[in-house]
Design a protein around this motif. Structure first.
Motif, PDB file in Angstrom:
ATOM      1  N   VAL A  19       0.863  -1.172   0.000  1.00 56.17           N
ATOM      2  CA  VAL A  19       0.000   0.000   0.000  1.00 56.17           C
ATOM      3  C   VAL A  19       0.908   1.232   0.000  1.00 56.17           C
ATOM      4  O   VAL A  19       1.872   1.293   0.759  1.00 56.17           O
ATOM      5  CB  VAL A  19      -0.895  -0.002   1.259  1.00 56.17           C
ATOM      6  N   PRO A  20       0.632   2.202  -0.868  1.00 58.46           N
ATOM      7  CA  PRO A  20       1.510   3.382  -0.941  1.00 58.46           C
ATOM      8  C   PRO A  20       1.736   4.077   0.402  1.00 58.46           C
ATOM      9  O   PRO A  20       2.794   4.637   0.637  1.00 58.46           O
ATOM     10  CB  PRO A  20       0.789   4.312  -1.923  1.00 58.46           C
ATOM     11  N   ALA A  21       0.767   4.017   1.297  1.00 62.84           N
ATOM     12  CA  ALA A  21       0.901   4.680   2.598  1.00 62.84           C
ATOM     13  C   ALA A  21       1.680   3.845   3.615  1.00 62.84           C
ATOM     14  O   ALA A  21       1.891   4.286   4.736  1.00 62.84           O
ATOM     15  CB  ALA A  21      -0.483   5.003   3.151  1.00 62.84           C
ATOM     16  N   SER A  22       2.109   2.643   3.241  1.00 63.93           N
ATOM     17  CA  SER A  22       2.834   1.802   4.197  1.00 63.93           C
ATOM     18  C   SER A  22       4.180   2.428   4.547  1.00 63.93           C
ATOM     19  O   SER A  22       4.788   3.132   3.753  1.00 63.93           O
ATOM     20  CB  SER A  22       3.024   0.390   3.643  1.00 63.93           C
ATOM     21  N   SER A  23       4.623   2.153   5.740  1.00 62.01           N
ATOM     22  CA  SER A  23       5.889   2.749   6.207  1.00 62.01           C
ATOM     23  C   SER A  23       7.028   1.740   6.045  1.00 62.01           C
ATOM     24  O   SER A  23       7.731   1.432   6.990  1.00 62.01           O
ATOM     25  CB  SER A  23       5.752   3.185   7.658  1.00 62.01           C
TER      26      SER A  23
END
Length: 75
Positions: A19-23
Motif C-alpha cells: 500500500v503506498p501509505a505503508s511505512s
C-alpha cells in the motif's frame, strides 16, 4: 495436553503490492531476507516469518508501485 503450533500458512504472494501509505523502507526489501508478517484480515489470524523471494518496483508519472513475492522462511 500441550497445544501444538499451527502449521505455516501458504500465501500466494506473487502479486502482493505494498500500500503506498505503508511505512516500509524499500531499500530494506532484500531478496533472501526474512520479514515477520502478521494479519487479522484473512480467514484466520496469521503471524509468521516469510522470506523475500523477489522485489519489483514500477515507477511512472503516477507514482511508485512495489510488489513482493514471499515464500515460507524455511524454504
Amino acid at each position: 495436553m500441550p497445544r501444538r503450533p499451527r502449521p505455516p500458512v501458504f500465501l500466494d504472494s506473487q502479486e502482493a503490492v505494498l500500500v503506498p501509505a505503508s511505512s516500509v523502507d524499500v531499500p530494506a526489501l532484500v531478496p533472501g531476507w526474512c520479514v515477520d508478517v502478521t494479519t487479522t484480515q484473512t480467514c484466520r489470524d496469521i503471524a509468521q516469518s516469510l522470506k523475500i523471494a523477489m522485489v519489483k518496483v514500477y515507477e511512472d508519472a503516477g507514482g511508485e508501485e512495489v510488489s513482493l513475492q514471499l515464500t515460507p522462511a524455511g524454504v
